[in-house]
Design an enzyme around this catalytic site. Structure first.
Site, PDB file in Angstrom:
ATOM      1  CG  MET A  30      -3.454 -12.485   0.409  1.00 24.10           C
ATOM      2  SD  MET A  30      -2.122 -12.695  -0.679  1.00 24.10           S
ATOM      3  CE  MET A  30      -0.888 -12.314   0.397  1.00 24.10           C
ATOM      4  CB  ALA A  32      -3.106 -18.227   7.046  1.00 23.57           C
ATOM      5  CG  LEU A  33      -8.830 -15.207   7.874  1.00 23.78           C
ATOM      6  CD1 LEU A  33     -10.775 -15.024   8.371  1.00 23.78           C
ATOM      7  CD2 LEU A  33      -8.299 -14.031   7.680  1.00 23.78           C
ATOM      8  CG  HIS A  37      -6.536 -10.923   9.219  1.00 23.61           C
ATOM      9  ND1 HIS A  37      -5.651 -12.043   9.060  1.00 23.61           N
ATOM     10  CD2 HIS A  37      -6.459 -11.020   7.914  1.00 23.61           C
ATOM     11  CE1 HIS A  37      -5.159 -12.229   7.959  1.00 23.61           C
ATOM     12  NE2 HIS A  37      -5.084 -11.044   7.237  1.00 23.61           N
ATOM     13  CE  LYS A 151       1.877  -8.531   8.542  1.00 19.47           C
ATOM     14  NZ  LYS A 151       2.884  -8.130   7.487  1.00 19.47           N
ATOM     15  CG  ASP A 152       1.418  -5.840   4.988  1.00 21.84           C
ATOM     16  OD1 ASP A 152       2.976  -6.199   4.259  1.00 21.84           O
ATOM     17  OD2 ASP A 152       0.229  -6.628   5.636  1.00 21.84           O
ATOM     18  CG  MET A 186      -0.734 -11.457  15.692  1.00 26.76           C
ATOM     19  SD  MET A 186      -2.285 -11.315  16.224  1.00 26.76           S
ATOM     20  CE  MET A 186      -2.021 -11.717  17.919  1.00 26.76           C
ATOM     21  CB  SER A 187       2.874 -11.644   9.731  1.00 28.62           C
ATOM     22  OG  SER A 187       3.071 -12.371   8.519  1.00 28.62           O
ATOM     23  CB  SER A 188      -0.991 -15.240   7.168  1.00 32.31           C
ATOM     24  OG  SER A 188      -2.530 -14.185   6.928  1.00 32.31           O
TER      25      SER A 188
HETATM   26  O1  PAF Z   1      -2.510  -7.583   2.998  1.00 30.24           O
HETATM   27  C1  PAF Z   1      -3.122  -8.685   2.229  1.00 30.24           C
HETATM   28  O2  PAF Z   1      -3.584  -9.638   2.929  1.00 30.24           O
HETATM   29  C2  PAF Z   1      -2.535  -8.763   0.675  1.00 30.24           C
HETATM   30  O3  PAF Z   1      -1.991  -7.773   0.244  1.00 30.24           O
HETATM   31  C3  PAF Z   1      -4.293  -7.747   0.117  1.00 30.24           C
HETATM   32  C4  PAF Z   1      -4.536  -6.203   0.399  1.00 30.24           C
HETATM   33  C5  PAF Z   1      -5.846  -8.627   0.698  1.00 30.24           C
HETATM   34  C6  PAF Z   1      -4.338  -8.152  -1.468  1.00 30.24           C
HETATM   35  O4  PAF Z   1      -4.231  -9.419  -2.079  1.00 30.24           O
END
Ligand code: PAF
Length: 282
Positions: A30, A32-33, A37, A151-152, A186-188
């Site tokens: 999504m 904001a790398l 990423h 992380k997710d 790390m997270s956006s």
């Molecule tokens: O993890 C993310 O950034 C989002 O949930 C994804 C997988 C790009 C789907 O929108």
């Protein structure tokens, strides 16, 4: 660098640069790398002939309108960052209309109960939104391999389940969490933290690491009580949940089973910014 804003253009380009055996690596984001990423992109580049990165803030996975509105959108910076890794990466940055064609709604998915735990419980509809967009993106990009950060972790398990249930021909590959020097995952969303909040948020990983030490000798209930007490003593945080669960089904641990792998999962608010993290306990 090639940036595609319309799915039809990306599909046409992929048709022209791939043959039957060409492998396509895909990193859905999504934007904001951050370094996490970029590590997924690097892995994709080493394992595939073509790499596609999508940058799309998916409205249907946000249960909180303020979170959607404030989500960082930094396409130009993101493009530059990808360019420093490799200029051949294909960027797919579609509009909401191009993806949803006038109907910005999520489809309903059955992930065999994985969707009812933790993030799913606290963010109603979130995983229907994730399932909808990831399935759509897989159909457009037709990747051989798709890369997701751990992380997710719940999202990773859910995407694997979706691929299995819908018999999609894509390998879903989980990659390790990238952390700041102080341990913060790390997270956006970290872009929204002040420097002080960033520093203070090191408490999250510190707590997870101590929970892992405790897991050897203490019950899940005692560890959970201890984690709650840590955040009660630090009122700038609001603990949403802490849960020890098995990796496969994501069910809260009942009693330890040596055949199972466990993780501790946490979600914490600092101001209105929601941060998640997890740690393997095995
Ligand atoms: O993890 C993310 O950034 C989002 O949930 C994804 C997988 C790009 C789907 O929108």
């Amino acid at each position: 660098m090639l940036i595609f804003n319309r799915q039809e253009d990306l599909k046409k380009h992929l048709m022209s640069v791939t043959k039957e055996n060409t492998t396509i690596g895909f990193v859905p984001t999504m934007g904001a790398l951050h370094q996490g990423h970029l590590s997924l992109i690097e892995k994709s580049l080493t394992e595939n002939q073509v790499t596609v990165v999508s940058i799309f803030v998916n409205p249907t996975q946000f249960n909180n309108p303020e979170d959607l509105e404030k989500y960082p959108r930094t396409l130009e910076k993101d493009t530059q960052k990808i360019g420093t890794v490799n200029k051949d990466v294909l960027i797919f940055a579609p509009s909401v209309d191009d993806i949803y064609e006038g109907k910005t709604i999520a489809k309903a998915f059955d992930f065999d109960g994985l969707e009812n735990q933790m993030e799913g419980k606290h963010r109603p509809g979130h995983f229907d939104g994730v399932g909808t967009i990831v399935k759509r993106l897989f159909e457009i990009v037709t990747p051989t391999n798709a890369y997701f950060g751990e992380k997710d972790f719940q999202q990773l398990q859910i995407v694997k389940k979706m691929v299995e249930k819908h018999q999609m021909a894509v390998n879903v590959i989980g990659c390790p969490i990238y952390r700041e020097a102080n341990g913060l995952a790390m997270s956006s969303r970290n872009e929204r933290l002040t420097p002080q909040q960033k520093e203070d948020s090191s408490l999250i990983y510190k707590t997870l690491k101590t929970a892992k030490e405790k897991f050897g000798t203490e019950s899940a209930k005692d560890i959970t009580d201890w984690v709650e007490s840590v955040f009660e003593k630090n009122p700038e945080f609001k603990l949403e949940y802490f849960q020890i669960a098995d990796e496969a089904q994501l069910l809260p641990i009942d009693k330890k089973d040596t055949a199972k792998k466990y993780r501790a999962f946490i979600a914490v608010f600092i101001n209105s910014i929601r941060l998640i993290d997890n740690i393997s306990l095995n």
